[in-house]
Design a protein around this motif. Structure first.
Motif, PDB file in Angstrom:
ATOM      1  N   LEU A  13      -1.209  -0.899  41.990  1.00 55.97           N
ATOM      2  CA  LEU A  13      -0.675  -1.873  42.941  1.00 55.97           C
ATOM      3  C   LEU A  13      -0.801  -3.299  42.397  1.00 55.97           C
ATOM      4  CD1 LEU A  13      -1.988  -0.421  46.347  1.00 55.97           C
ATOM      5  CD2 LEU A  13       0.366  -0.437  45.496  1.00 55.97           C
ATOM      6  N   ALA A  14      -1.936  -3.590  41.776  1.00 54.74           N
ATOM      7  CA  ALA A  14      -2.133  -4.930  41.220  1.00 54.74           C
ATOM      8  C   ALA A  14      -1.143  -5.207  40.097  1.00 54.74           C
ATOM      9  CB  ALA A  14      -3.573  -5.071  40.710  1.00 54.74           C
ATOM     10  N   LEU A  15      -0.945  -4.220  39.223  1.00 52.80           N
ATOM     11  CA  LEU A  15       0.019  -4.390  38.129  1.00 52.80           C
ATOM     12  C   LEU A  15       1.438  -4.527  38.660  1.00 52.80           C
ATOM     13  CD1 LEU A  15      -1.355  -1.853  35.482  1.00 52.80           C
ATOM     14  CD2 LEU A  15      -1.455  -4.341  35.390  1.00 52.80           C
ATOM     15  N   SER A  16       1.769  -3.762  39.702  1.00 54.18           N
ATOM     16  CA  SER A  16       3.101  -3.855  40.299  1.00 54.18           C
ATOM     17  C   SER A  16       3.336  -5.235  40.896  1.00 54.18           C
ATOM     18  CB  SER A  16       3.280  -2.780  41.376  1.00 54.18           C
ATOM     19  OG  SER A  16       3.128  -1.480  40.832  1.00 54.18           O
ATOM     20  N   ALA A  17       2.310  -5.788  41.536  1.00 54.29           N
ATOM     21  CA  ALA A  17       2.440  -7.124  42.109  1.00 54.29           C
ATOM     22  C   ALA A  17       2.629  -8.173  41.018  1.00 54.29           C
ATOM     23  CB  ALA A  17       1.198  -7.447  42.952  1.00 54.29           C
ATOM     24  N   ILE A  18       1.902  -8.032  39.912  1.00 52.75           N
ATOM     25  CA  ILE A  18       2.044  -8.980  38.795  1.00 52.75           C
ATOM     26  C   ILE A  18       3.443  -8.897  38.197  1.00 52.75           C
ATOM     27  CG2 ILE A  18       1.223  -9.530  36.481  1.00 52.75           C
ATOM     28  CD1 ILE A  18      -1.560  -8.615  37.368  1.00 52.75           C
ATOM     29  N   LEU A  20       6.160  -7.900  39.683  1.00 54.08           N
ATOM     30  CA  LEU A  20       7.125  -8.448  40.643  1.00 54.08           C
ATOM     31  C   LEU A  20       7.145  -9.972  40.598  1.00 54.08           C
ATOM     32  CD1 LEU A  20       9.109  -8.020  42.970  1.00 54.08           C
ATOM     33  CD2 LEU A  20       7.167  -8.033  44.540  1.00 54.08           C
ATOM     34  N   VAL A  21       5.963 -10.583  40.563  1.00 54.48           N
ATOM     35  CA  VAL A  21       5.896 -12.048  40.505  1.00 54.48           C
ATOM     36  C   VAL A  21       6.477 -12.557  39.200  1.00 54.48           C
ATOM     37  CG1 VAL A  21       4.316 -14.020  40.435  1.00 54.48           C
ATOM     38  CG2 VAL A  21       3.940 -12.182  42.084  1.00 54.48           C
ATOM     39  N   TRP A  22       6.150 -11.901  38.097  1.00 57.27           N
ATOM     40  CA  TRP A  22       6.628 -12.346  36.783  1.00 57.27           C
ATOM     41  C   TRP A  22       8.135 -12.210  36.658  1.00 57.27           C
ATOM     42  CZ3 TRP A  22       9.217 -10.054  32.741  1.00 57.27           C
ATOM     43  CH2 TRP A  22       9.217 -10.755  31.526  1.00 57.27           C
ATOM     44  N   SER A  23       8.705 -11.153  37.238  1.00 57.74           N
ATOM     45  CA  SER A  23      10.132 -10.886  37.063  1.00 57.74           C
ATOM     46  C   SER A  23      11.011 -11.548  38.109  1.00 57.74           C
ATOM     47  CB  SER A  23      10.380  -9.369  37.094  1.00 57.74           C
ATOM     48  OG  SER A  23       9.986  -8.821  38.349  1.00 57.74           O
ATOM     49  N   THR A  24      10.421 -12.190  39.128  1.00 56.35           N
ATOM     50  CA  THR A  24      11.227 -12.799  40.188  1.00 56.35           C
ATOM     51  C   THR A  24      12.204 -13.847  39.659  1.00 56.35           C
ATOM     52  OG1 THR A  24       9.587 -12.343  41.908  1.00 56.35           O
ATOM     53  CG2 THR A  24      11.124 -14.141  42.322  1.00 56.35           C
ATOM     54  N   PRO A  25      11.790 -14.801  38.795  1.00 53.19           N
ATOM     55  CA  PRO A  25      12.778 -15.770  38.283  1.00 53.19           C
ATOM     56  C   PRO A  25      13.917 -15.106  37.522  1.00 53.19           C
ATOM     57  CG  PRO A  25      10.537 -16.523  37.850  1.00 53.19           C
ATOM     58  CD  PRO A  25      10.426 -15.106  38.308  1.00 53.19           C
ATOM     59  N   LEU A  26      13.602 -14.088  36.719  1.00 56.77           N
ATOM     60  CA  LEU A  26      14.641 -13.386  35.968  1.00 56.77           C
ATOM     61  C   LEU A  26      15.586 -12.652  36.916  1.00 56.77           C
ATOM     62  CD1 LEU A  26      15.710 -12.590  33.163  1.00 56.77           C
ATOM     63  CD2 LEU A  26      14.192 -10.610  33.250  1.00 56.77           C
ATOM     64  N   LEU A  27      15.023 -12.039  37.945  1.00 53.38           N
ATOM     65  CA  LEU A  27      15.850 -11.338  38.928  1.00 53.38           C
ATOM     66  C   LEU A  27      16.761 -12.305  39.671  1.00 53.38           C
ATOM     67  CD1 LEU A  27      16.545  -8.722  40.445  1.00 53.38           C
ATOM     68  CD2 LEU A  27      14.621  -9.193  41.983  1.00 53.38           C
ATOM     69  N   TRP A  28      16.213 -13.455  40.080  1.00 58.34           N
ATOM     70  CA  TRP A  28      17.050 -14.444  40.788  1.00 58.34           C
ATOM     71  C   TRP A  28      18.150 -14.973  39.873  1.00 58.34           C
ATOM     72  CZ3 TRP A  28      18.498 -19.451  39.962  1.00 58.34           C
ATOM     73  CH2 TRP A  28      19.146 -20.086  41.028  1.00 58.34           C
ATOM     74  N   MET A  29      17.828 -15.207  38.600  1.00 58.84           N
ATOM     75  CA  MET A  29      18.839 -15.697  37.670  1.00 58.84           C
ATOM     76  C   MET A  29      19.984 -14.698  37.535  1.00 58.84           C
ATOM     77  SD  MET A  29      18.427 -16.487  33.579  1.00 58.84           S
ATOM     78  CE  MET A  29      18.177 -14.733  33.238  1.00 58.84           C
ATOM     79  N   ALA A  30      19.649 -13.406  37.421  1.00 59.39           N
ATOM     80  CA  ALA A  30      20.688 -12.388  37.265  1.00 59.39           C
ATOM     81  C   ALA A  30      21.564 -12.303  38.514  1.00 59.39           C
ATOM     82  CB  ALA A  30      20.047 -11.036  36.972  1.00 59.39           C
ATOM     83  N   ILE A  31      20.946 -12.375  39.705  1.00 59.34           N
ATOM     84  CA  ILE A  31      21.722 -12.270  40.945  1.00 59.34           C
ATOM     85  C   ILE A  31      22.550 -13.518  41.178  1.00 59.34           C
ATOM     86  CG2 ILE A  31      21.524 -12.097  43.460  1.00 59.34           C
ATOM     87  CD1 ILE A  31      19.073 -10.343  43.051  1.00 59.34           C
ATOM     88  N   ALA A  32      21.948 -14.680  40.972  1.00 60.46           N
ATOM     89  CA  ALA A  32      22.663 -15.941  41.234  1.00 60.46           C
ATOM     90  C   ALA A  32      23.829 -16.132  40.280  1.00 60.46           C
ATOM     91  CB  ALA A  32      21.694 -17.115  41.119  1.00 60.46           C
ATOM     92  N   SER A  33      23.726 -15.631  39.060  1.00 61.52           N
ATOM     93  CA  SER A  33      24.810 -15.819  38.095  1.00 61.52           C
ATOM     94  C   SER A  33      26.064 -15.042  38.487  1.00 61.52           C
ATOM     95  CB  SER A  33      24.344 -15.398  36.700  1.00 61.52           C
ATOM     96  OG  SER A  33      23.977 -14.033  36.680  1.00 61.52           O
ATOM     97  N   PHE A  34      25.898 -13.953  39.248  1.00 64.77           N
ATOM     98  CA  PHE A  34      27.054 -13.165  39.697  1.00 64.77           C
ATOM     99  C   PHE A  34      27.437 -13.464  41.147  1.00 64.77           C
ATOM    100  CE2 PHE A  34      25.336 -10.605  36.220  1.00 64.77           C
ATOM    101  CZ  PHE A  34      26.477 -10.309  35.504  1.00 64.77           C
ATOM    102  N   ARG A  35      26.765 -14.409  41.780  1.00 65.58           N
ATOM    103  CA  ARG A  35      27.026 -14.716  43.189  1.00 65.58           C
ATOM    104  C   ARG A  35      28.169 -15.720  43.305  1.00 65.58           C
ATOM    105  NH1 ARG A  35      21.800 -15.463  45.686  1.00 65.58           N
ATOM    106  NH2 ARG A  35      22.088 -13.406  46.618  1.00 65.58           N
TER     107      ARG A  35
END
Length: 276
Positions: A13-18, A20-35
């Motif tokens: 759970l701790a690794l999953s949370a880390i 998720l936090v680390w990948s959030t900017p990358l995830l937002w960049m990928a979604i926003a670029s196609f929005r």
């Protein structure tokens, strides 16, 4: 069959949370670029892709900057720097690992002092030197300060020291010269360490921003990070976050693709060389 222990579940759970936090900017960049651009306000910050994907942001980003030229300049800087670095760090690493000369350890640890210096401290003296050499506003001026790498010398020294001397002794018996010994015996055996250093070098110089910004003045010599900053300032005035995200995605895409394709080789090289 026994299930995972509570401590293992907690660690997962701790690794999953880390992650998720680390990948959030990358995830937002990928979604926003196609929005679509008509999304605004709080919708632009959403991480859920509840929209009809579009390539309009990428088209506008490609029209706003000369990305082919930026890619070419950045590739020249990264590969040119790496080519010289591999020669210098290999020879220096061999000298510190195998040769005997007075004050070798003192010189080596003095050389490693470079790792303790914050890079911005060296900007002014490096800029003065580059200007006096006539390399200002050139790609060679961007590359020159990085032709020697203390980290690379340390890594290659450690890599050469892990190679048994039996190979060298056999080559010497066969009449090999010192440069044949390095090129035909040590370099092939040290290839994983060289690959690990190459990864670090390319990623570092691909993302370098401050030094190219200080050295380069003309648009024809700009690298990706400088070109991205230039067109981002124009896009921010109209709050075109989708265009900014698309441009950022274009800059990061080659490194992401390379890691996806050669992930196993990357990990194996770092494990062999001991880089953490």
């Amino acid at each position: 069959m026994r299930g995972p222990s509570p401590s293992a579940l907690l660690a997962l759970l701790a690794l999953s949370a880390i992650v998720l936090v680390w990948s959030t900017p990358l995830l937002w960049m990928a979604i926003a670029s196609f929005r679509p651009q008509n999304f605004g306000g709080l919708d632009m910050a959403s991480l859920w892709p509840d929209f009809a994907p579009t390539l309009a942001n990428f088209v506008e980003a490609l029209d706003s900057a000369d990305f082919p030229l930026l890619y070419l300049n950045t590739a020249l800087v990264c590969l040119g720097t790496l080519a010289v670095q591999l020669a210098t760090v290999t020879l220096a690493g061999y000298a510190f690992a195998r040769l005997r000369f007075p004050g070798k350890e003192l010189v080596f640890y003095g050389f490693l002092l470079q790792l303790m210096l914050v890079p911005p401290i060296l900007i002014v003296p490096n800029l003065i030197t580059i200007t006096r050499l006539g390399l200002y506003d050139s790609l060679l001026g961007v590359m020159a300060p990085y032709f020697a790498s203390a980290f690379g010398v340390f890594l290659m020294r450690q890599t050469f020291r892990t190679i048994p001397k039996d190979f060298e002794e056999a080559a010497i018996v066969d009449g090999a010269t010192w440069w044949q010994l390095v090129w035909r015996v040590l370099v092939p055996l040290a290839r994983p360490g060289m690959i690990a250093f190459g990864i670090v070098s390319v990623v570092s110089h691909w993302n370098e921003f401050l030094w190219p910004l200080m050295v380069i003045a003309s648009p024809d010599n700009q690298t990706l990070t400088i070109g991205l900053a230039s067109f981002t300032m124009g896009a921010e005035s109209a709050s075109q976050w989708g265009v900014i995200a698309a441009g950022t995605f274009l800059v990061a895409a080659p490194l992401l693709a390379a890691f996806a394709l050669f992930q196993r080789q990357f990990v194996n090289s770092f494990l062999f060389s001991g880089v953490k």
